[in-house]
Design a protein around this motif. Sequence first.
Motif, PDB file in Angstrom:
ATOM      1  N   ILE A 426       0.835  -1.203   0.000  1.00 51.84           N
ATOM      2  CA  ILE A 426       0.000   0.000   0.000  1.00 51.84           C
ATOM      3  C   ILE A 426       0.868   1.251   0.000  1.00 51.84           C
ATOM      4  CG2 ILE A 426      -1.728   1.314   1.288  1.00 51.84           C
ATOM      5  CD1 ILE A 426      -2.825  -1.179  -0.169  1.00 51.84           C
ATOM      6  N   ASP A 427       1.962   1.253   0.748  1.00 48.63           N
ATOM      7  CA  ASP A 427       2.888   2.391   0.683  1.00 48.63           C
ATOM      8  C   ASP A 427       3.371   2.608  -0.743  1.00 48.63           C
ATOM      9  OD1 ASP A 427       2.779   3.123   3.331  1.00 48.63           O
ATOM     10  OD2 ASP A 427       4.672   2.169   3.913  1.00 48.63           O
ATOM     11  N   GLU A 428       3.750   1.536  -1.416  1.00 49.32           N
ATOM     12  CA  GLU A 428       4.244   1.665  -2.786  1.00 49.32           C
ATOM     13  C   GLU A 428       3.166   2.201  -3.728  1.00 49.32           C
ATOM     14  OE1 GLU A 428       6.542  -0.991  -6.223  1.00 49.32           O
ATOM     15  OE2 GLU A 428       6.277  -1.816  -4.197  1.00 49.32           O
ATOM     16  N   MET A 429       1.944   1.764  -3.530  1.00 51.90           N
ATOM     17  CA  MET A 429       0.852   2.239  -4.384  1.00 51.90           C
ATOM     18  C   MET A 429       0.501   3.696  -4.091  1.00 51.90           C
ATOM     19  SD  MET A 429      -1.533  -1.182  -4.601  1.00 51.90           S
ATOM     20  CE  MET A 429      -2.436  -0.708  -6.075  1.00 51.90           C
ATOM     21  N   LEU A 430       0.567   4.086  -2.829  1.00 53.10           N
ATOM     22  CA  LEU A 430       0.332   5.497  -2.485  1.00 53.10           C
ATOM     23  C   LEU A 430       1.355   6.397  -3.174  1.00 53.10           C
ATOM     24  CD1 LEU A 430      -0.442   5.199   1.332  1.00 53.10           C
ATOM     25  CD2 LEU A 430      -2.029   6.012  -0.422  1.00 53.10           C
ATOM     26  N   ILE A 431       2.612   5.985  -3.161  1.00 49.58           N
ATOM     27  CA  ILE A 431       3.660   6.784  -3.815  1.00 49.58           C
ATOM     28  C   ILE A 431       3.400   6.864  -5.306  1.00 49.58           C
ATOM     29  CG2 ILE A 431       6.130   6.864  -4.356  1.00 49.58           C
ATOM     30  CD1 ILE A 431       6.577   5.437  -1.609  1.00 49.58           C
ATOM     31  N   ALA A 432       3.065   5.735  -5.930  1.00 54.29           N
ATOM     32  CA  ALA A 432       2.847   5.701  -7.379  1.00 54.29           C
ATOM     33  C   ALA A 432       1.634   6.522  -7.797  1.00 54.29           C
ATOM     34  CB  ALA A 432       2.690   4.252  -7.846  1.00 54.29           C
ATOM     35  N   GLN A 433       0.634   6.643  -6.923  1.00 53.84           N
ATOM     36  CA  GLN A 433      -0.614   7.314  -7.276  1.00 53.84           C
ATOM     37  C   GLN A 433      -0.746   8.689  -6.617  1.00 53.84           C
ATOM     38  OE1 GLN A 433      -3.964   4.650  -6.699  1.00 53.84           O
ATOM     39  NE2 GLN A 433      -2.906   2.924  -7.650  1.00 53.84           N
ATOM     40  N   GLU A 442       0.146  13.378   3.915  1.00 56.07           N
ATOM     41  CA  GLU A 442       1.043  13.014   5.021  1.00 56.07           C
ATOM     42  C   GLU A 442       1.439  11.545   4.946  1.00 56.07           C
ATOM     43  OE1 GLU A 442      -0.620  14.102   8.758  1.00 56.07           O
ATOM     44  OE2 GLU A 442      -0.810  16.233   8.244  1.00 56.07           O
ATOM     45  N   ALA A 443       0.493  10.689   4.607  1.00 59.05           N
ATOM     46  CA  ALA A 443       0.786   9.255   4.524  1.00 59.05           C
ATOM     47  C   ALA A 443       1.774   8.965   3.397  1.00 59.05           C
ATOM     48  CB  ALA A 443      -0.504   8.473   4.308  1.00 59.05           C
ATOM     49  N   ILE A 444       1.668   9.707   2.308  1.00 59.10           N
ATOM     50  CA  ILE A 444       2.585   9.500   1.179  1.00 59.10           C
ATOM     51  C   ILE A 444       3.996   9.949   1.554  1.00 59.10           C
ATOM     52  CG2 ILE A 444       3.120  10.256  -1.183  1.00 59.10           C
ATOM     53  CD1 ILE A 444       0.041  10.294  -1.661  1.00 59.10           C
ATOM     54  N   ALA A 445       4.085  11.066   2.281  1.00 57.46           N
ATOM     55  CA  ALA A 445       5.404  11.515   2.744  1.00 57.46           C
ATOM     56  C   ALA A 445       6.050  10.456   3.641  1.00 57.46           C
ATOM     57  CB  ALA A 445       5.271  12.842   3.496  1.00 57.46           C
ATOM     58  N   LYS A 448       7.217   7.484   1.532  1.00 54.67           N
ATOM     59  CA  LYS A 448       8.487   7.774   0.858  1.00 54.67           C
ATOM     60  C   LYS A 448       9.665   7.597   1.824  1.00 54.67           C
ATOM     61  CE  LYS A 448       6.674  10.941  -2.654  1.00 54.67           C
ATOM     62  NZ  LYS A 448       6.621  12.343  -3.144  1.00 54.67           N
ATOM     63  N   GLU A 449       9.458   8.041   3.051  1.00 50.78           N
ATOM     64  CA  GLU A 449      10.507   7.854   4.076  1.00 50.78           C
ATOM     65  C   GLU A 449      10.771   6.362   4.310  1.00 50.78           C
ATOM     66  OE1 GLU A 449      10.256   9.850   7.804  1.00 50.78           O
ATOM     67  OE2 GLU A 449       9.506  11.723   6.907  1.00 50.78           O
ATOM     68  N   ASN A 450       9.698   5.604   4.378  1.00 51.34           N
ATOM     69  CA  ASN A 450       9.835   4.160   4.599  1.00 51.34           C
ATOM     70  C   ASN A 450      10.648   3.508   3.482  1.00 51.34           C
ATOM     71  OD1 ASN A 450       8.220   4.496   6.853  1.00 51.34           O
ATOM     72  ND2 ASN A 450       6.353   3.735   5.865  1.00 51.34           N
ATOM     73  N   PHE A 451      10.381   3.905   2.260  1.00 49.63           N
ATOM     74  CA  PHE A 451      11.089   3.316   1.124  1.00 49.63           C
ATOM     75  C   PHE A 451      12.531   3.820   1.058  1.00 49.63           C
ATOM     76  CE2 PHE A 451       7.294   1.332  -0.141  1.00 49.63           C
ATOM     77  CZ  PHE A 451       7.571   0.475  -1.196  1.00 49.63           C
ATOM     78  N   ALA A 452      12.743   5.052   1.469  1.00 54.45           N
ATOM     79  CA  ALA A 452      14.107   5.605   1.424  1.00 54.45           C
ATOM     80  C   ALA A 452      15.038   4.897   2.408  1.00 54.45           C
ATOM     81  CB  ALA A 452      14.064   7.102   1.718  1.00 54.45           C
TER      82      ALA A 452
END
Length: 489
Positions: A426-433, A442-445, A448-452
């Motif tokens: 879901i984090d990955e999909m939020l970033i992509a969309q 805020e959740a997308i930010a 992105k931190e989680n993936f970084a």
Amino acid sequence: MSFKLAIIGAGSLVFARTLFTDIMSVPEFRNIEIAFTDINQDNLDKVTHLCQRDLEANGIKTKIQSTLDRREAFKDAKYIINCVRIGVLEGFETDVEIPLKYGVDQCVGDTLCTGGIMYGQRTIWELLNFCKDIREVAAPNAILLNYSNPNAMVTWACNKYGGVPTIGLCHGEIHGEHQIAEVLKIPHEELDFICAGINHQTWYISVKHHGAEMLERIRNEFDSVERFQKEEKVRIDILKRFGYYSTESNGHLSEYVSWYRKRPQDIEKWIDTSSWIHGETGGYLRVTREERDWFLTDYPKIAAEPPKKYDGSCRGKEHGSYIMEALETGRTYRGHFNVMNNGCITNLPDESVVEVPCYVDGNGISVPKVGDLPLGCAAVCSQSIWVQKLAVEAAVAGDVQLLKQAALMDPLTGAVCDPPEIWQMIDEMLIAQEEWLPQYKEAIAQAKENFAKGNLIPTKEDYRGAVRIRQKTVEEVAQEHEKRNITAQ
């Protein structure tokens, strides 16, 4: 008679013209005002040109108001038909491709499962903006006829939070009706059908012929048709285990439950590749790409084809035109629509959207009481309703915890992924969309931190799914259309 109709998503390259042809096939509607609106100027211009040419060929002097300004289109409209795809094909691709990396193999991904949940996040947010405009500028008590998926989630949000009376429309039950008629060897027009459930998980709970119930024959004879044994394996298996035939296609149904798509080696066993609708991986995405490319490339040829006829010969079975006709002329129409439950199906939650038989005439839309669904059917629907409720509330509030819980509770997603995988997906999909999900800023930010940080759960980056079919060329699609046209003649 005169009133104003607005179609939003009128740049939908085939569907909008199909709906418009249905509407203009009603003789009393030849003096109505018409507004088309979309965000894609080129597609809007193309569809408007085709429809305006059809009007003129049928001797109708109405001029279509074509605008990118949806408030201008909605102004004074009595009916608004919605057929938008928020995120267009780019968003749809992420609904299918990202879950596939985590092993979630969808055929469609627009109603439930991970793709449908994320599609709902994009669509609900924008539809509530549409509803605000409708409340402010449309005619009093304007009705929204919604064709956008995920239909139940969108219809739920518009009625609960949008403040606009909204009816969700789908044609799924019509195809199954003809299949049942074929199995029974009885003309379709002699059968009386009652379907009930939720969108894309509706059940034929009564099929009568001259008053005699046909359900037992359906249970015993459905796999007697060789073609259905090949194409409808999931539906026939569900019929055997639950006792009722599902309205939805084999491919759609296979991704709404946890049993048929959780292992790649099983998927091939349950689907047929003669048509995408029987369950191929990303099947609807493939044909949508093909049709878009064909329309844009072959538009000059399409524009040169004979205009549509408004004498009724080109009128289809989509409910929208028949609802408007019944409300305006008083002619009675019976169809299966998506409405707020409010006690119609007594063993499903009152606050949910159900698909049930409704009657329409000059007095409005009437929803009879269905009563209890068969218990097993209700159990299947109830599981999906909780996913829908979580997803609706998440979309409205931008609540990422509810969003991830919706994915966790989804039958197929939960059968394939563990909780950490779902959270990462879901984090990955939020970033992509991101561009279509302003409520999740805020959740997308945070995503992105989680993936970084790295240290991510490994995924199958190059996995294409259990049964992926090559996308056809524009020339191949054009040939198929030509064959269909010749057959139709």
